[in-house]
Design a protein around this motif. Structure first.
Motif, PDB file in Angstrom:
ATOM      1  N   ARG A 161      69.540 -28.029  89.943  1.00 18.96           N
ATOM      2  CA  ARG A 161      68.169 -27.513  90.001  1.00 18.96           C
ATOM      3  C   ARG A 161      67.170 -28.640  89.747  1.00 18.96           C
ATOM      4  O   ARG A 161      67.459 -29.560  88.974  1.00 18.96           O
ATOM      5  N   PRO A 162      65.992 -28.551  90.331  1.00 14.09           N
ATOM      6  CA  PRO A 162      64.977 -29.572  90.062  1.00 14.09           C
ATOM      7  C   PRO A 162      64.594 -29.579  88.578  1.00 14.09           C
ATOM      8  O   PRO A 162      64.515 -28.523  87.959  1.00 14.09           O
ATOM      9  N   ARG A 163      64.353 -30.784  88.055  1.00 15.29           N
ATOM     10  CA  ARG A 163      64.009 -30.936  86.641  1.00 15.29           C
ATOM     11  C   ARG A 163      62.814 -30.062  86.252  1.00 15.29           C
ATOM     12  O   ARG A 163      62.804 -29.427  85.203  1.00 15.29           O
ATOM     13  N   ALA A 164      61.811 -30.054  87.105  1.00 21.34           N
ATOM     14  CA  ALA A 164      60.577 -29.337  86.762  1.00 21.34           C
ATOM     15  C   ALA A 164      60.872 -27.849  86.513  1.00 21.34           C
ATOM     16  O   ALA A 164      60.332 -27.228  85.603  1.00 21.34           O
ATOM     17  N   GLN A 165      61.767 -27.342  87.354  1.00 22.15           N
ATOM     18  CA  GLN A 165      62.113 -25.920  87.240  1.00 22.15           C
ATOM     19  C   GLN A 165      62.851 -25.637  85.923  1.00 22.15           C
ATOM     20  O   GLN A 165      62.614 -24.629  85.261  1.00 22.15           O
ATOM     21  N   ILE A 166      63.737 -26.554  85.569  1.00 23.07           N
ATOM     22  CA  ILE A 166      64.506 -26.400  84.331  1.00 23.07           C
ATOM     23  C   ILE A 166      63.582 -26.408  83.114  1.00 23.07           C
ATOM     24  O   ILE A 166      63.645 -25.543  82.244  1.00 23.07           O
ATOM     25  N   VAL A 167      62.674 -27.386  83.099  1.00 23.71           N
ATOM     26  CA  VAL A 167      61.765 -27.507  81.964  1.00 23.71           C
ATOM     27  C   VAL A 167      60.848 -26.280  81.897  1.00 23.71           C
ATOM     28  O   VAL A 167      60.596 -25.725  80.813  1.00 23.71           O
ATOM     29  N   GLU A 168      60.388 -25.873  83.055  1.00 20.83           N
ATOM     30  CA  GLU A 168      59.512 -24.704  83.137  1.00 20.83           C
ATOM     31  C   GLU A 168      60.217 -23.463  82.564  1.00 20.83           C
ATOM     32  O   GLU A 168      59.660 -22.695  81.782  1.00 20.83           O
ATOM     33  N   GLN A 169      61.469 -23.292  82.963  1.00 21.81           N
ATOM     34  CA  GLN A 169      62.208 -22.120  82.482  1.00 21.81           C
ATOM     35  C   GLN A 169      62.408 -22.179  80.964  1.00 21.81           C
ATOM     36  O   GLN A 169      62.280 -21.169  80.275  1.00 21.81           O
ATOM     37  N   PHE A 170      62.698 -23.361  80.456  1.00 21.83           N
ATOM     38  CA  PHE A 170      62.857 -23.464  79.003  1.00 21.83           C
ATOM     39  C   PHE A 170      61.574 -23.012  78.302  1.00 21.83           C
ATOM     40  O   PHE A 170      61.612 -22.204  77.364  1.00 21.83           O
ATOM     41  N   ALA A 171      60.438 -23.536  78.772  1.00 24.98           N
ATOM     42  CA  ALA A 171      59.162 -23.206  78.132  1.00 24.98           C
ATOM     43  C   ALA A 171      58.915 -21.696  78.183  1.00 24.98           C
ATOM     44  O   ALA A 171      58.492 -21.078  77.205  1.00 24.98           O
ATOM     45  N   GLU A 172      59.246 -21.116  79.323  1.00 26.67           N
ATOM     46  CA  GLU A 172      59.002 -19.684  79.503  1.00 26.67           C
ATOM     47  C   GLU A 172      59.918 -18.855  78.594  1.00 26.67           C
ATOM     48  O   GLU A 172      59.471 -17.930  77.907  1.00 26.67           O
ATOM     49  N   TYR A 173      61.197 -19.198  78.583  1.00 31.91           N
ATOM     50  CA  TYR A 173      62.145 -18.399  77.797  1.00 31.91           C
ATOM     51  C   TYR A 173      61.944 -18.585  76.294  1.00 31.91           C
ATOM     52  O   TYR A 173      62.089 -17.648  75.519  1.00 31.91           O
ATOM     53  N   ALA A 174      61.635 -19.804  75.871  1.00 30.15           N
ATOM     54  CA  ALA A 174      61.383 -20.017  74.440  1.00 30.15           C
ATOM     55  C   ALA A 174      60.177 -19.190  74.004  1.00 30.15           C
ATOM     56  O   ALA A 174      60.159 -18.590  72.933  1.00 30.15           O
ATOM     57  N   ALA A 175      59.171 -19.125  74.884  1.00 31.91           N
ATOM     58  CA  ALA A 175      57.983 -18.336  74.562  1.00 31.91           C
ATOM     59  C   ALA A 175      58.310 -16.846  74.515  1.00 31.91           C
ATOM     60  O   ALA A 175      57.773 -16.107  73.691  1.00 31.91           O
ATOM     61  N   GLU A 176      59.210 -16.415  75.384  1.00 32.43           N
ATOM     62  CA  GLU A 176      59.616 -15.008  75.332  1.00 32.43           C
ATOM     63  C   GLU A 176      60.265 -14.669  73.999  1.00 32.43           C
ATOM     64  O   GLU A 176      60.239 -13.525  73.554  1.00 32.43           O
ATOM     65  N   TYR A 177      60.867 -15.655  73.370  1.00 33.25           N
ATOM     66  CA  TYR A 177      61.431 -15.443  72.036  1.00 33.25           C
ATOM     67  C   TYR A 177      60.384 -15.662  70.952  1.00 33.25           C
ATOM     68  O   TYR A 177      60.726 -15.854  69.796  1.00 33.25           O
ATOM     69  N   ARG A 178      59.125 -15.679  71.335  1.00 36.10           N
ATOM     70  CA  ARG A 178      58.006 -15.819  70.396  1.00 36.10           C
ATOM     71  C   ARG A 178      57.979 -17.169  69.694  1.00 36.10           C
ATOM     72  O   ARG A 178      57.475 -17.267  68.580  1.00 36.10           O
ATOM     73  N   ALA A 179      58.546 -18.184  70.323  1.00 30.06           N
ATOM     74  CA  ALA A 179      58.249 -19.533  69.866  1.00 30.06           C
ATOM     75  C   ALA A 179      56.926 -19.890  70.542  1.00 30.06           C
ATOM     76  O   ALA A 179      56.658 -19.442  71.654  1.00 30.06           O
TER      77      ALA A 179
END
Ligand code: SF4
Lengths: 499, 209
Positions: free
Chosen positions: B34-52
């Motif tokens: 997967r493209p790096r940008a997509q990976i980083v984006e997903q991390f940011a999104e999922y961490a935020a979903e966990y209220r980080a």
């Protein structure tokens, strides 16, 4: 003190009658299982290769079982190389003694515990109490259960049968907490205040283990609240009790289970906290670490070719949440720290099929197969249930009831035959039905109805209905006590049953 | 003491002689395509979903962002690992370099650390308590954890993370996997944050280059 252990005090059918008369438990359970069930489907759907992952998990566990002695010896050597000590316990009494001796050697009056079913299995808290040592449960739900002198009703959410108002009253009474409301946030805060002091001052902690890696001697505890981190980090001495089946050969194998477990259990991508440690880390965490390897019937389960797959279990509780019988009777009816479908096969086997009450558990199932579909390590629970039914009826003196069990085992041993038999019964049931229940069956099935009334066969089979049913509605239509245990084996007459 | 038990359990297992039919074939861990940008984006999104709370920023912006976080929470007592990069910290705050046995962690309001890596698939930050991360208690007792993470530390999925952590584990280091702040759903399944671990997790995700 929460009662523990795996020996049911009563046969399942009797225990279920009591829990069926508790409408609050049923309401809470239905809410919990429905919620988790739906969330789990979403969490699982996110991983494109879920089925391959399940196969991998099952294969890995089978591999460990085939090389268990090697894996345990490697684990032992690695833990020792990292400054930990390893103990072996043949049975519950031996394990309790080991833990109590360690705590006593440190002059402990209190130990803190992180939720661990294996320590409940060995009834550790009572054994510690006998030696004047108070075990403090630190998982919020376990603390509630302990303060209420109650038993857990679910593996994952053990206090799910308790409402917030009850918990508020309990905390006021037992913790002297000043609580203005029964908001979960306030209740959790009260527990935090009480436990924080314990975390910072208690010298000995006891934990279970979700996994242990043989090649590195690494033990893993998976949790949400941070009480696990506290227990495995803050005290000077840590004792972890784990069933011998929890070992994995290599570190990389953790990858499979870190994907399977959280999604199957709390239906999350990942649980908030997972801790790993290998023996003792100088300058960080407990400087004395003990690992207790517990057999307690497991080698007997391992010796059985069909029953062996039970040891794959990673205690995720997915099978509980999809089980129609569990949803109705709740965890207490199983009379063991292992409830639900997994309990129905694990408990009697751990007791070598010698406990009369535990031997009723394999009948605590409608054989609908939902547990098998949900199980992340593909334990064929219906297969094991049927197998155990067969073994129990063959090896034990046959009562009339047992003869019927045996018949049922034969009838249900294969889905088509089972469904065919039910259809036959349905078409021929007319004259036997009184008030919607079948009072006597002709021929081989007769023994079953000696002990209980069966509800009339629904126009659809259970399997047909359960598979196609819509998600349960939150409305509560069956708060009344149900007395016919036949109810367990078929959907409700009347309301939401087969149409 | 348990020598006898050990022998007996091992004997029971060996008597069974359960041998597998086919040898186990483990799936190899393939590097993500997967493209790096997509990976980083997903991390940011999922961490935020966990209220980080996730904030993406350039390296030069880290001290300013930290200052904002400390001011917003009114944190006066800040602790960091001995070897935290000095360039991350803003001036004007009393910062304690953690010393086990000396630092009173209960008096610390905010702790700032680095991380070993992060996992996009789950929104998880992993500490191996190596450089810049401190001992385990440091990120456990204080109420507020700020974790500074470089984008190139984010891996796609759990198998990749596990593979990358192999060296740490074999060298005996403990690991802490963190997905959002401490939480419970034990009371009527209502989610409550901040039971025993930090109540607030801030992630500063530093852009590459
Ligand atoms: S039997 Fe399977 S579904 Fe049930 S708790 Fe064990 S691993 Fe989970």
């Amino acid at each position: 003190m929460s009662a523990g252990g795996i020996k049911p005090a009563r046969p399942f059918q009797q225990a279920a009658r009591v829990t069926l008369a508790n409408p609050q438990m049923r309401r809470n359970l239905r809410h919990a299982t429905t919620t988790i069930r739906e969330k789990r489907l979403r969490a699982v759907a996110e991983l494109p290769d879920w089925e391959a992952l399940r196969d991998e998990g099952a294969a890995l566990k089978d591999h460990v079982m085939a090389h268990l002695a090697d894996a345990l010896l490697d684990l032992e050597a690695a833990v020792q190389a990292r400054g930990g000590r390893v103990h072996w316990a043949r049975d519950a009494a031996e394990a309790r003694g080991i833990v109590a001796d360690i705590a006593a050697a440190h002059g402990a009056r209190e130990v803190i515990k992180v939720k661990s079913i294996s320590t409940d299995e060995i009834e550790l808290n009572a054994a510690l109490a006998e030696r004047g040592i108070h075990a403090i449960e630190t998982d919020l739900a376990e603390l509630i259960v302990q303060l209420a002198e109650d038993r857990p009703s679910h593996i994952l959410v053990p206090a799910i049968h308790r409402n917030r108002a009850e918990i508020r009253d309990l905390f006021r009474r037992k913790l002297g907490a000043e609580l203005l409301t029964d908001e979960p946030k306030q209740l959790a805060e009260a527990a935090r205040l009480y436990l924080r002091e314990k975390f910072l001052t208690t010298r000995v902690a006891v934990s279970g283990a979700n996994f242990a890696v043989a090649e590195s001697g690494t033990v893993c505890v998976v949790e949400s609240e941070g009480n696990g981190r506290m227990c495995v980090t803050m005290p000077g001495v840590l004792v972890s009790v784990m069933g011998i089946e929890k070992v994995l050969p290599t570190w990389q194998d953790m990858a499979v289970f870190l994907r399977l477990l959280p999604r199957s259990s709390t239906a999350e991508r990942m649980n908030p906290y997972t801790s790993f440690w290998s023996g003792v880390t100088p300058g960080d965490g407990p400087q004395e670490f003990h690992l207790v390897l517990l057999d307690n019937g497991r080698t007997d389960v391992l010796a059985d070719e069909v029953g062996r797959q039970t040891l794959r279990c990673i205690r995720c509780s997915a099978c509980l949440n999809v089980c129609p019988v569990y949803e109705r009777v709740g965890g207490h009816a199983y009379g063991s720290v292992y409830p639900g479908p997994i309990g129905a096969i694990l408990t009697p086997q751990l007791l070598h099929l010698e406990d009369r009450n535990a031997n009723t558990l394999p009948w605590a199932s409608s054989l609908c197969g939902a547990c098998y579909d949900a199980c992340p390590v593909k334990i064929n629970i219906p297969e094991v249930l049927l197998y155990l039914r067969g073994k129990i009826t063959e090896e034990k003196p046959l009562s009339a009831e047992a003869i019927a069990f045996k018949t049922a085992a034969w009838v249900m041993s294969e889905p088509h035959r089972f469904e065919g038999a039910i259809k036959l019964a349905r078409s021929g049931q007319g004259p036997l039905v009184k008030n919607g229940a079948i009072h006597a069956l002709p021929g081989m099935l007769g023994g079953w109805t000696e002990a209980r009334d069966l509800p009339a066969f629904p126009p659809q089979t259970f399997r047909e209905w359960w598979r196609g049913r819509p998600a349960p509605q939150p409305r509560e239509t069956d708060g009344q006590a149900q007395t016919s245990e036949g109810e367990l084996l078929a959907p409700q007459r009347g309301d939401r049953g087969p149409a | 003491m348990s020598g006898e038990a050990r022998l007996e359990i091992l004997t029971r297992i060996n008597r069974i002689g359960a041998r597998e039919q086919e040898p186990l074939e483990r799936r190899p861990v393939r590097p993500s395509t997967r493209p790096r940008a997509q990976i980083v984006e997903q991390f940011a999104e999922y961490a935020a979903e966990y209220r980080a709370n996730v904030r993406r920023l350039a390296a030069a912006e880290v001290p300013g962002a930290l200052r904002d976080l400390l001011l917003a929470r009114g944190s006066e007592r800040v602790a960091v690992p001995q070897d935290l990069p000095a360039g991350w910290l803003p001036g004007g705050f009393a910062v304690t370099r953690d010393e086990p046995g000396v630092t009173d962690l209960t008096a610390v309001q905010t702790v700032v650390t680095g991380a070993a890596l992060a996992v996009a698939e789950t929104g998880t930050v992993v500490l191996d308590h190596g450089p810049g991360q401190g001992r385990r208690a440091l990120t456990l007792v204080p109420d507020h954890h700020v974790c500074v993470l470089r984008e190139d530390q984010v891996v796609d999925n759990v198998p990749e993370a596990v593979a990358r952590l192999r060296g740490s584990v074999l060298s005996g280091r403990p690991l802490t996997w963190i997905s959002g702040p401490s939480a419970t759903s034990d009371i009527e399944l209502s989610r409550v944050e901040g039971v025993h671990g930090p109540r607030v997790l801030d992630i500063l995700l530093v852009r590459e280059g």
